[in-house]
Motif scaffolding. Structure first.
Motif, PDB file in Angstrom:
ATOM      1  N   ARG A   1      46.757  57.453  -5.597  1.00 43.41           N
ATOM      2  CA  ARG A   1      45.374  57.714  -5.228  1.00 43.41           C
ATOM      3  C   ARG A   1      44.493  56.939  -6.215  1.00 43.41           C
ATOM      4  N   ARG A   2      43.480  56.283  -5.728  1.00 40.93           N
ATOM      5  CA  ARG A   2      42.595  55.498  -6.589  1.00 40.93           C
ATOM      6  C   ARG A   2      41.411  56.368  -6.988  1.00 40.93           C
ATOM      7  N   ARG A   3      41.272  56.626  -8.288  1.00 38.63           N
ATOM      8  CA  ARG A   3      40.200  57.486  -8.779  1.00 38.63           C
ATOM      9  C   ARG A   3      39.594  56.904 -10.068  1.00 38.63           C
ATOM     10  N   ASP A   4      39.444  55.583 -10.095  1.00 39.92           N
ATOM     11  CA  ASP A   4      38.925  54.965 -11.319  1.00 39.92           C
ATOM     12  C   ASP A   4      37.818  53.957 -11.022  1.00 39.92           C
ATOM     13  N   PHE A   5      37.099  54.171  -9.944  1.00 33.88           N
ATOM     14  CA  PHE A   5      36.093  53.197  -9.533  1.00 33.88           C
ATOM     15  C   PHE A   5      34.886  53.181 -10.473  1.00 33.88           C
ATOM     16  N   LYS A   6      34.336  52.015 -10.679  1.00 38.24           N
ATOM     17  CA  LYS A   6      33.066  51.853 -11.389  1.00 38.24           C
ATOM     18  C   LYS A   6      31.920  51.694 -10.395  1.00 38.24           C
ATOM     19  N   ALA A   7      32.232  51.100  -9.241  1.00 35.55           N
ATOM     20  CA  ALA A   7      31.246  50.917  -8.173  1.00 35.55           C
ATOM     21  C   ALA A   7      32.015  50.757  -6.871  1.00 35.55           C
ATOM     22  N   VAL A   8      31.400  51.199  -5.794  1.00 35.28           N
ATOM     23  CA  VAL A   8      31.989  51.001  -4.466  1.00 35.28           C
ATOM     24  C   VAL A   8      30.893  50.521  -3.522  1.00 35.28           C
ATOM     25  N   PRO A   9      31.228  49.671  -2.560  1.00 32.02           N
ATOM     26  CA  PRO A   9      30.218  49.182  -1.616  1.00 32.02           C
ATOM     27  C   PRO A   9      29.961  50.198  -0.509  1.00 32.02           C
ATOM     28  N   MET A  10      28.937  49.966   0.269  1.00 32.24           N
ATOM     29  CA  MET A  10      28.623  50.866   1.374  1.00 32.24           C
ATOM     30  C   MET A  10      29.722  50.840   2.433  1.00 32.24           C
ATOM     31  N   ILE A  11      30.255  49.649   2.729  1.00 36.62           N
ATOM     32  CA  ILE A  11      31.314  49.494   3.719  1.00 36.62           C
ATOM     33  C   ILE A  11      32.555  48.984   3.000  1.00 36.62           C
ATOM     34  N   LEU A  12      33.634  49.752   3.061  1.00 36.03           N
ATOM     35  CA  LEU A  12      34.872  49.332   2.420  1.00 36.03           C
ATOM     36  C   LEU A  12      35.555  48.266   3.268  1.00 36.03           C
ATOM     37  N   GLN A  13      36.082  47.241   2.594  1.00 37.72           N
ATOM     38  CA  GLN A  13      36.648  46.107   3.317  1.00 37.72           C
ATOM     39  C   GLN A  13      38.083  45.790   2.943  1.00 37.72           C
ATOM     40  N   SER A  14      38.579  46.358   1.853  1.00 32.41           N
ATOM     41  CA  SER A  14      39.919  46.021   1.377  1.00 32.41           C
ATOM     42  C   SER A  14      40.719  47.298   1.161  1.00 32.41           C
ATOM     43  N   PRO A  15      42.000  47.323   1.535  1.00 28.34           N
ATOM     44  CA  PRO A  15      42.807  48.534   1.380  1.00 28.34           C
ATOM     45  C   PRO A  15      42.839  49.094  -0.028  1.00 28.34           C
ATOM     46  N   ASP A  16      42.627  48.245  -1.050  1.00 28.87           N
ATOM     47  CA  ASP A  16      42.640  48.786  -2.404  1.00 28.87           C
ATOM     48  C   ASP A  16      41.369  49.566  -2.736  1.00 28.87           C
ATOM     49  N   GLN A  17      40.454  49.666  -1.771  1.00 30.05           N
ATOM     50  CA  GLN A  17      39.243  50.464  -1.959  1.00 30.05           C
ATOM     51  C   GLN A  17      39.392  51.879  -1.403  1.00 30.05           C
ATOM     52  N   TRP A  18      40.535  52.175  -0.780  1.00 27.92           N
ATOM     53  CA  TRP A  18      40.800  53.553  -0.333  1.00 27.92           C
ATOM     54  C   TRP A  18      42.272  53.862  -0.586  1.00 27.92           C
ATOM     55  N   ASP A  19      42.714  55.047  -0.220  1.00 30.78           N
ATOM     56  CA  ASP A  19      44.097  55.472  -0.488  1.00 30.78           C
ATOM     57  C   ASP A  19      45.010  54.988   0.637  1.00 30.78           C
ATOM     58  N   HIS A  20      45.171  53.683   0.680  1.00 32.98           N
ATOM     59  CA  HIS A  20      45.845  53.018   1.793  1.00 32.98           C
ATOM     60  C   HIS A  20      47.299  53.459   1.947  1.00 32.98           C
ATOM     61  N   GLU A  21      48.033  53.538   0.829  1.00 27.13           N
ATOM     62  CA  GLU A  21      49.456  53.860   0.926  1.00 27.13           C
ATOM     63  C   GLU A  21      49.676  55.251   1.514  1.00 27.13           C
ATOM     64  N   ALA A  22      48.904  56.216   1.038  1.00 24.36           N
ATOM     65  CA  ALA A  22      49.053  57.585   1.541  1.00 24.36           C
ATOM     66  C   ALA A  22      48.625  57.671   3.004  1.00 24.36           C
ATOM     67  N   LEU A  23      47.540  56.995   3.340  1.00 23.78           N
ATOM     68  CA  LEU A  23      47.058  57.031   4.723  1.00 23.78           C
ATOM     69  C   LEU A  23      48.080  56.400   5.663  1.00 23.78           C
ATOM     70  N   SER A  24      48.733  55.355   5.238  1.00 24.72           N
ATOM     71  CA  SER A  24      49.752  54.709   6.064  1.00 24.72           C
ATOM     72  C   SER A  24      50.916  55.651   6.345  1.00 24.72           C
ATOM     73  N   GLU A  25      51.257  56.487   5.375  1.00 23.35           N
ATOM     74  CA  GLU A  25      52.320  57.475   5.593  1.00 23.35           C
ATOM     75  C   GLU A  25      51.930  58.471   6.683  1.00 23.35           C
ATOM     76  N   VAL A  26      50.663  58.862   6.702  1.00 29.07           N
ATOM     77  CA  VAL A  26      50.191  59.789   7.735  1.00 29.07           C
ATOM     78  C   VAL A  26      50.253  59.126   9.108  1.00 29.07           C
ATOM     79  N   PHE A  27      49.779  57.888   9.206  1.00 27.63           N
ATOM     80  CA  PHE A  27      49.831  57.158  10.471  1.00 27.63           C
ATOM     81  C   PHE A  27      51.257  57.086  11.011  1.00 27.63           C
TER      82      PHE A  27
END
Length: 264
Positions: free
Chosen positions: A59-85
């Motif tokens: 889980r990524r919990r070390d952000f300094k800034a995030v954009p309004m629209i996320l564009q890259s999987p490293d900006q959300w919990d991609h690995e965990a979400l893929s397991e759910v899918f």
């Protein structure tokens, strides 16, 4: 990659004897391990495996800034979400949950009970696409205290009570018919649902909009920019939740993967 143990403050809120989460040098953490008091049903081997994989997913919990629209999987919990899918271990349902004071926890609990014991589907997976005011429940108590989130939650909330363990959760899980037991209306809480395998999805759009509301209400003591404030809120999403680019957009992906839609 070097790992080091760290104690995450949100685990204190949960009151779970789950141990420390792991934090890597890049700031990626792992979800808190399941409590010994797991409420997964017998015969749910696939769901148990999914839960283990989700615990191991970063889980990524070390952000300094995030954009309004996320564009890259490293900006959300991609690995965990893929397991759910990818889950195919049983029937799957995604809940569109928007109101913190609504019946969402109760409805998911009742659905689990019916699927597991009435329809004999122990591998049933329930997912909460959490946004709107319901998303406030996914912020730890530190954020509630710092930013006065209770004022956005409405009547009846002076703190994030949905993260609190209920006394009913200590009842013997073998007695699933117990009217005040672990599967009853007396144990409607986020920790109880998580121990039953429920997956909570966090909405980046809800986080961004919460940051905007805080700035507009002059509840921004550190005078952060909106992208920095949204980053701080993201960093304080509860450990096991999965941050997504947006709950409603992710609903589409889940439905394409075979999840049945429900609304609280």
């Amino acid at each position: 990659m070097h790992k080091k143990d760290t104690r995450r403050s949100a685990l204190k809120t949960f009151g779970l004897a789950a141990g420390a989460a792991l934090l890597s040098a890049t700031g990626q953490s792992r979800a808190a391990p399941m409590s010994a008091a797991s409420l997964l049903p017998e015969g749910a081997a696939s769901l148990r495996q999914l839960t283990r994989r989700l615990n191991e997913a970063p889980r990524r919990r070390d952000f300094k800034a995030v954009p309004m629209i996320l564009q890259s999987p490293d900006q959300w919990d991609h690995e965990a979400l893929s397991e759910v899918f990818a889950y195919r271990g049983g029937a799957r349902q995604v809940w569109d949950n928007t109101e913190i004071a609504g019946p969402w926890l109760n409805l998911m609990r009742n659905t689990l009970n019916a699927q597991i014991w009435s329809y004999k589907h122990p591998g049933f997976l329930a997912v909460s696409a959490t946004h709107g005011s319901a998303h406030l429940a996914l912020f730890d108590q530190m954020m509630w205290d710092k930013y006065g989130l209770a004022s956005f939650a409405g009547t009846g909330f002076t703190k994030n009570t949905l993260l609190e363990e209920q006394a009913a959760g200590t009842a013997d899980p073998a007695d699933y018919e117990l009217a005040d037991g672990a599967f009853s209306l007396h144990d409607n809480s986020i920790p109880a649902l998580q121990r039953r395998g429920v997956v909570l999805l966090s909405c980046h759009n809800a986080i961004w909009e919460c940051a905007a509301r805080l700035i507009a209400a002059d509840k921004n003591p550190d005078k952060l920019s909106i992208d920095a404030l949204a980053a701080e809120l993201t960093n304080h999403v509860i450990p096991d939740a999965i941050v997504t680019p947006g709950a409603v957009g992710t609903l589409v992906e889940l439905q394409q993967a075979g999840f049945h839609y429900a609304r609280s």
